[in-house]
Design an enzyme around this catalytic site. Sequence first.
Site, short mmCIF file in Angstrom:
data_model
loop_
_atom_site.label_atom_id
_atom_site.label_comp_id
_atom_site.label_asym_id
_atom_site.label_seq_id
_atom_site.Cartn_x
_atom_site.Cartn_y
_atom_site.Cartn_z
N LYS A 1 0.83 -1.21 0.00
CA LYS A 1 0.00 0.00 0.00
C LYS A 1 0.87 1.26 0.00
O LYS A 1 0.63 2.18 -0.77
CB LYS A 1 -0.94 0.02 1.23
CG LYS A 1 -1.88 -1.15 1.30
CD LYS A 1 -2.87 -1.01 2.46
CE LYS A 1 -2.24 -1.02 3.84
NZ LYS A 1 -1.60 -2.29 4.22
N ARG B 1 11.94 -5.90 4.60
CA ARG B 1 11.79 -4.46 4.37
C ARG B 1 12.78 -3.65 5.20
O ARG B 1 13.03 -3.96 6.37
CB ARG B 1 10.36 -4.04 4.75
CG ARG B 1 10.15 -2.53 4.68
CD ARG B 1 8.72 -2.16 4.59
NE ARG B 1 7.96 -2.47 5.79
CZ ARG B 1 6.64 -2.27 5.90
NH1 ARG B 1 5.97 -1.78 4.88
NH2 ARG B 1 6.02 -2.56 7.02
N ARG C 1 11.96 -1.77 10.83
CA ARG C 1 10.92 -1.38 11.79
C ARG C 1 10.81 -2.47 12.85
O ARG C 1 10.85 -3.65 12.52
CB ARG C 1 9.57 -1.24 11.06
CG ARG C 1 9.39 0.09 10.38
CD ARG C 1 8.19 0.15 9.49
NE ARG C 1 6.95 -0.37 10.04
CZ ARG C 1 5.76 -0.31 9.42
NH1 ARG C 1 5.67 0.28 8.24
NH2 ARG C 1 4.69 -0.81 9.96
P1 AMP Z 1 1.31 0.53 9.08
O1 AMP Z 1 2.48 1.41 8.82
O2 AMP Z 1 0.07 0.91 8.31
O3 AMP Z 1 1.65 -0.94 8.94
O4 AMP Z 1 0.91 0.75 10.62
C1 AMP Z 1 1.82 0.46 11.66
C2 AMP Z 1 1.08 0.39 12.98
O5 AMP Z 1 0.45 1.65 13.26
C3 AMP Z 1 -0.06 -0.63 13.02
O6 AMP Z 1 0.39 -1.94 13.33
C4 AMP Z 1 -0.92 -0.04 14.14
O7 AMP Z 1 -0.35 -0.27 15.41
C5 AMP Z 1 -0.81 1.47 13.87
N1 AMP Z 1 -1.87 1.95 12.96
C6 AMP Z 1 -1.71 2.44 11.69
N2 AMP Z 1 -2.88 2.82 11.17
C7 AMP Z 1 -3.82 2.56 12.11
C8 AMP Z 1 -5.24 2.72 12.16
N3 AMP Z 1 -5.93 3.20 11.12
N4 AMP Z 1 -5.88 2.34 13.30
C9 AMP Z 1 -5.22 1.85 14.35
N5 AMP Z 1 -3.88 1.65 14.37
C10 AMP Z 1 -3.17 2.01 13.26
#
Ligand code: AMP
Length: 215
Positions: free
Chosen positions: A13, A125, A158
């Site tokens: 994404k 990654r 990460r």
């Molecule tokens: P991502 O970078 O999208 O993989 O997000 C990393 C982390 O941020 C996720 O594992 C969640 O802990 C938090 N996170 C990101 N977007 C959301 C969301 N819309 N709602 C709740 N937690 C989120």
Amino acid sequence: MILILLGPPGAGKGTQAKVLAQKLKVPHISTGDLLRQNVKENTSFGVEAKKYMEKGELVPDKLVNDMLKNRMGEPDTKDGFILDGYPRNIAQAEILDKMFGKADGVHVVYLQTSEPVVIQRLSGRRVCSNCGANFHIKNMPPKNDGTCDICGGKLYQRTDDQENTIKKRLDVYLKETSSLVDYYEKQDKLFRISADDEPEIVISMILDLVKSGRR
Ligand code: AMP
């Protein structure tokens, strides 16, 4: 134009959204990136969010919603935006519906992929600590080990891309987020794309969709 990218962690994404944002001239809004920025700056949002992010759990809706509303209020969103990582559950989708449900030009793209692909992508990654660019130790290695090709920043893994947390994130995806596929399908808004194709193919399919106005 509002483009919502759905799909499991590792579906690509963020990678797709960065290119699409340039081509469509709208900002890429990633709730994950916004949260990581808050963690880095040690803001009150960040201190609270970190506890959940480290464990691969969702950050409470209230915090994410407030943060996102602030971001969506900035002037660069006036012609639309690309959402990456939001919504993550039905309650968040309902909030978006309240704001934009009836608007034209809302596209939801579901990037479909399989668990082995996702695990391979996430575990390899590497992210630039300075500009946020993504690399992969096998699929897209940087020219110089550990260094960003774009800005020379240091690459890091990460903490939530480590194996145990990846598993937890995939569980959370299945439990909380995957039901959004059904949710948007029922609204006749969902467009499925195979995320296992080459990134250029995925991007051109999404651009066709947005430009044709189909949903
Ligand atoms: P991502 O970078 O999208 O993989 O997000 C990393 C982390 O941020 C996720 O594992 C969640 O802990 C938090 N996170 C990101 N977007 C959301 C969301 N819309 N709602 C709740 N937690 C989120």
